[in-house]
Write a protein that holds these residues in place. Structure first.
Motif, short mmCIF file in Angstrom:
data_model
loop_
_atom_site.label_atom_id
_atom_site.label_comp_id
_atom_site.label_asym_id
_atom_site.label_seq_id
_atom_site.Cartn_x
_atom_site.Cartn_y
_atom_site.Cartn_z
N ARG A 267 49.18 33.36 70.60
CA ARG A 267 48.45 32.13 70.28
C ARG A 267 48.36 31.99 68.76
O ARG A 267 47.78 32.83 68.09
CB ARG A 267 47.02 32.20 70.84
N THR A 268 48.94 30.91 68.25
CA THR A 268 48.89 30.68 66.81
C THR A 268 48.26 29.32 66.53
O THR A 268 48.01 28.54 67.45
CB THR A 268 50.30 30.68 66.18
N ILE A 269 48.06 29.03 65.27
CA ILE A 269 47.44 27.75 64.91
C ILE A 269 48.37 26.59 65.22
O ILE A 269 47.93 25.45 65.27
CB ILE A 269 47.03 27.71 63.42
N SER A 270 49.66 26.85 65.42
CA SER A 270 50.53 25.74 65.82
C SER A 270 50.90 25.82 67.29
O SER A 270 51.89 25.25 67.72
CB SER A 270 51.77 25.67 64.93
N SER A 273 53.67 30.82 70.57
CA SER A 273 54.87 31.22 69.86
C SER A 273 55.46 32.44 70.57
O SER A 273 54.74 33.40 70.86
CB SER A 273 54.47 31.53 68.42
N SER B 3 54.06 31.67 62.75
CA SER B 3 52.84 30.93 62.46
C SER B 3 51.64 31.87 62.51
O SER B 3 51.68 32.92 63.16
CB SER B 3 52.70 29.83 63.51
N LEU B 4 50.59 31.50 61.83
CA LEU B 4 49.39 32.33 61.74
C LEU B 4 48.71 32.46 63.10
O LEU B 4 48.50 31.46 63.79
CB LEU B 4 48.43 31.70 60.73
N SER B 6 45.90 32.54 65.74
CA SER B 6 44.63 31.80 65.78
C SER B 6 43.45 32.70 65.40
O SER B 6 42.55 32.29 64.66
CB SER B 6 44.40 31.27 67.19
N GLN B 156 49.44 29.82 55.28
CA GLN B 156 48.45 29.13 56.12
C GLN B 156 47.06 29.74 55.98
O GLN B 156 46.06 29.03 55.95
CB GLN B 156 48.90 29.20 57.58
N LEU B 254 47.34 21.55 54.65
CA LEU B 254 47.65 22.52 55.71
C LEU B 254 48.43 21.85 56.84
O LEU B 254 49.45 22.35 57.31
CB LEU B 254 46.34 23.12 56.25
N LEU B 260 51.37 20.74 61.56
CA LEU B 260 50.46 21.07 62.65
C LEU B 260 50.00 19.80 63.34
O LEU B 260 49.58 18.85 62.68
CB LEU B 260 49.24 21.84 62.12
N PHE B 312 42.39 25.05 66.05
CA PHE B 312 43.17 26.15 65.48
C PHE B 312 42.74 27.55 65.93
O PHE B 312 43.51 28.49 65.88
CB PHE B 312 43.11 26.10 63.95
#
Lengths: 478, 329
Positions: A267-270, A273, B3-4, B6, B156, B254, B260, B312
């Motif tokens: 789980r990522t902010i976008s 993945s 990607s970062l 969450s 990010q 961001l 995003l 997010f």
């Protein structure tokens, strides 16, 4: 330092008849010379600075009391343990051989079971083992590399012979200390190291990352590797952080991952993945509540489905614990011979398997001279060292052994080699072992040196950090 | 690069908030210590308890709000979730989780900072020594900020750090203003009555805004000017307006830089608040009621946080009070 007073480091040091890692090797002469230029006072001061730095850097393991989390450093002894290039060459070949045999064994017992059918290893020893995972039967593992990260515990006896004491084929830990100890030495003792020619340890993360890429599921370009940790409350969390950083991959916890249609995602902010390779620092039991312990909060439901479908690779593979079992260990020389047609380069410590009646009788008759170990325990727990045990302790161990013989092995007491160590303001010999780390993707690579653990208590043979052990920087000379 | 996570986004957001919160609290305590040894002194110490709505928990432990009791409660009481040591412990716990992401220097400084806070002894809390201790705490927070600025990789995670820092700072500025304003001007009828200029300058000093304010309003301090300065000034780094502008910029950047899709709700909330702060004058705000206005800002900041959490951090959309929760609790 020349004007400092006090004894120089090795003045008056006496290894008390044990094999000494520092004094017995001709290759160590330059290091002995430099130690002779240092006073014990100076050594002590720099040692205190080094330990304070480890604490501030958070190079710690965490101990939990009822109320508080206490960060402890692994005690660090500043006098290095040195291996000559020929000693290392021998160890390296021995470790590579052993890892190869273990991977053959695992591939065999989860597929054709030839070694069991040929009667080399008793089938019940494998199939009745708590760490044997039937779910792995028929599962294809990339390059047949089950044990991608192996830590082999090696000791040295009175005559200087290196012997394997134990294989760690599940989630061996300690490699972060190897690299951090080296950094620490470079900061605190540049004068001791300068110009010596020590083989570097810095590329462990790169080699590990490369191996993880090699074991990715077929057809995946640019695989996403992650390190799966039980979380910040795990005592080895620092090592997980260290390895994730060195590999340049995300450090995830079970709650960061999920499985959809047999594919693992994070789980990522976008959004979700894809994840292709997981270096997991969780034991099998906790990996997937659907397949193993149903109440595990640390794992990922459905992970084993994805794994069996070949959509994700795990390092180490599931079910490797059977190969580092203390009873299976006793068969290792025969296992090496069976698969590789070679003699073991690194011998085992002579081992009596108490499930066998003769060995049980021998053990009972000689308990006062033997080390008796439960086969399922790690961390040095449950061990009875005959010559050091009291009458009551011996009686208790004997009763346990008779009640459940197949849970025990026995070995002669090894008179472990010693290394000069700074203790209580003086230098004394303390027993050491060595844990080299081997990484296996397509091929096996061994980090030069490894973790030297030192039993800091006088006379103690137990080097585990949970039992008063510390560590030393391990130098392999070029 | 992936990607970062969450969870990391959430941790870094809260790491920034906790350090900012500790710094702001040190400022408030310090200014009280320095400027409130007058007749109203004890009232001022109580106001800090009121500022955090801590009356119940505080009075369970201490019979009266003496300087000593308040300071211990807010500096070294590890059981008090509104204390400095609690905030720094939470920041450190988040930093511990974030160690794969943040610089080693960031971690080491917070680790040493927290261990030093744990070791504070009685002598350091004595009246004469307080300012030194609080200055050290404030500077340690600023050291953190400086190390972060100088070492934290600008991906990010950096944006979430900035979002956390400015949302918290805006919130703390409104809290500071709210309690002081009502303490100093209990009734609307008092507007225009002679005021205690030293109290208003103390308020400005706690936000490090005294000198800038002087340059701007060389002809004197009025409550309205102080409130206007703290809420609406475009150049003062702790004003609510400036913090909101930073939140706006960071959130937009961001989202566009990393394409995003989430975060539209948070953006709308930021825009709304931004619009209010850009168009209202301080006279209009005071006329309609400062306390009500501050309430509105705080609710809006809480909404922004909730929207960020949903977009997010993987939070469920119906968290009633995510503002009060932190990932390390």
């Amino acid at each position: 330092m020349a004007d400092e007073r006090g004894d120089s480091v090795l003045n008056g040091y006496d290894p008390n008849g044990f094999y000494c890692e520092m004094l017995r090797s001709a290759a160590n002469q330059p290091i002995r010379d430099r130690l002779a230029d240092l006073t014990i006072d100076a050594l002590q001061r720099r040692s205190a600075d080094a330990e304070a730095e480890l604490y501030n850097l958070g190079i710690t393991f965490t101990v939990y009391s009822d109320k508080d989390a206490i960060d402890r450093i692994l005690p660090f002894d500043v006098i290095p343990r040195v291996l000559s290039s020929s000693e290392w060459d021998h160890i390296e070949r021995g470790v590579i051989q052993r890892v190869a045999a273990i991977n053959h064994l695992l591939d065999d017992i989860y597929h054709d079971e030839k070694i069991l059918k040929d009667g080399i290893v008793p089938a019940e020893l494998i199939k009745g083992n708590a760490n044997y995972r039937p779910i792995m039967q028929g599962v294809k593992v990339p390059h047949k590399s089950y044990v991608n990260i192996c830590g082999t515990d090696i000791v040295r006896g009175a005559d200087g012979t290196f012997m394997v004491l134990e294989d760690n084929a599940r989630t061996p830990s300690g490699v972060s200390y190897v690299i951090e100890n080296r950094h620490m030495m470079a900061r605190a003792f540049p004068d001791l190291m300068n110009g010596i020619g020590i083989r570097p340890v810095d590329n462990y993360g790169l080699m590990l990352q490369a191996a993880m890429q090699e074991i990715a599921p077929a057809g995946v370009d640019d695989p996403q590797v992650v390190l799966l940790s039980p979380g910040t409350y795990n005592s080895a969390y620092f090592e997980h952080v260290f390895l994730a950083r060195e590999m340049g991959v995300p450090l995830v916890e079970g709650r960061d991952l999920l499985v959809e249609n047999d594919q693992v995602y994070m789980r990522t902010i976008s959004g979700l993945s894809r994840v292709d390779v997981i270096y997991r620092r969780l034991n099998d039991d906790f990996l997937d509540p659907e397949a193993f312990l149903a109440d595990s909060m640390l794992g990922v439901p459905g992970l084993m489905r994805a794994y069996r479908a070949g959509k994700v690779s795990l390092a180490n593979a599931v079910g490797t614990g059977v190969s580092d079992d203390k009873a299976v260990y006793a068969y290792m020389p025969r296992i090496i011979q069976y698969y590789l047609g070679e003699e073991a380069i690194l011998p085992n410590v002579e081992t009596n398997i108490c499930r066998e009646p003769d060995a049980l009788q021998y053990t009972l008759d000689n308990m006062h001279n033997l080390v008796v170990k439960p086969v399922g325990e790690a961390g040095g727990y449950g061990i009875t060292i005959g010559p050091k045990a009291t009458k009551d302790e011996l009686a208790e161990a004997r009763a346990k052994l008779i009640a459940d013989p197949s849970n025990y092995i026995s070995q002669p007491v090894i008179s472990l080699s010693v290394s000069p160590t700074l203790v209580d303001g003086g230098i004394e010999g303390r027993h050491v072992d060595l844990r080299p780390f081997a990484i296996t993707g397509e091929k096996t690579w061994v980090l030069p040196g490894g973790l030297t653990r030192v039993a800091l208590r006088r006379g103690s043979l137990v080097v585990n950090s949970s039992q008063g052990g510390g560590s030393k920087d391990t130098w392999v000379l070029e | 690069m992936s990607s970062l996570l969450s969870r990391y986004a959430e941790c870094i957001f809260w790491l920034a908030r906790f350090v900012e919160r500790a710094e702001d609290l040190a400022r408030i305590l310090d200014v009280n210590e320095t400027f409130s040894r007058d007749a109203r002194g004890s009232q001022n110490w109580l106001s800090i308890v009121q500022l955090h709505a801590d009356e119940k928990r505080f009075f369970e432990k201490h019979p009266i709000a003496t300087a000593d009791a308040v300071i211990r409660f807010y500096v070294t009481d590890i059981e008090n979730p509104t204390s400095i040591i609690w905030a720094i412990r939470a920041a450190r716990e988040n930093a511990r989780t974030l160690r794969p992401l943040i610089s080693t220097e960031m971690w080491v400084q917070l680790n040493v900072f927290y261990n030093r806070l744990k070791a504070i002894d009685k002598a350091e809390l004595a009246p004469g020594a307080m300012t030194r201790l609080l200055s050290w705490i404030k500077e340690s927070c600023q050291t953190h900020t400086g190390i972060t600025e100088g070492t934290f990789f600008r991906d990010q995670g950096w944006y979430f750090y900035q979002l956390g820092r400015y949302i918290e700072r805006a919130d703390q500025t409104t809290r500071l203003l709210d309690i002081k304003y009502h303490l100093l001007l209990p009734k609307t009828a008092d507007v225009g009555s002679p005021i205690d200029a030293s109290q208003w300058s103390a308020l400005l000093r706690s936000a490090a805004g005294y000198h800038a304010f002087r340059r701007l309003h060389s002809n004197g301090i009025t409550p309205a000017r102080v409130a206007g300065f703290l809420l609406l000034n475009h150049r003062f780094p702790r004003s609510v307006y400036l913090c909101l502008r930073e939140v706006d910029t960071n959130l937009s950047e961001l989202r566009s830089r990393y394409s995003l899709r989430g975060g539209t709700d948070a953006c709308s909330s930021v825009d709304e608040l931004h619009a209010i702060l850009s168009t209202k004058t301080i006279d209009e705000i005071l006329h309609a009621g400062l306390h009500e206005f501050i309430d509105l800002i705080q609710c809006q900041l809480s909404d922004i946080t909730n929207h960020l959490a949903v977009a997010f951090f993987g939070a469920l959309p119906t968290v009633p009070d995510a503002e009060a929760l932190s990932p390390s609790q």
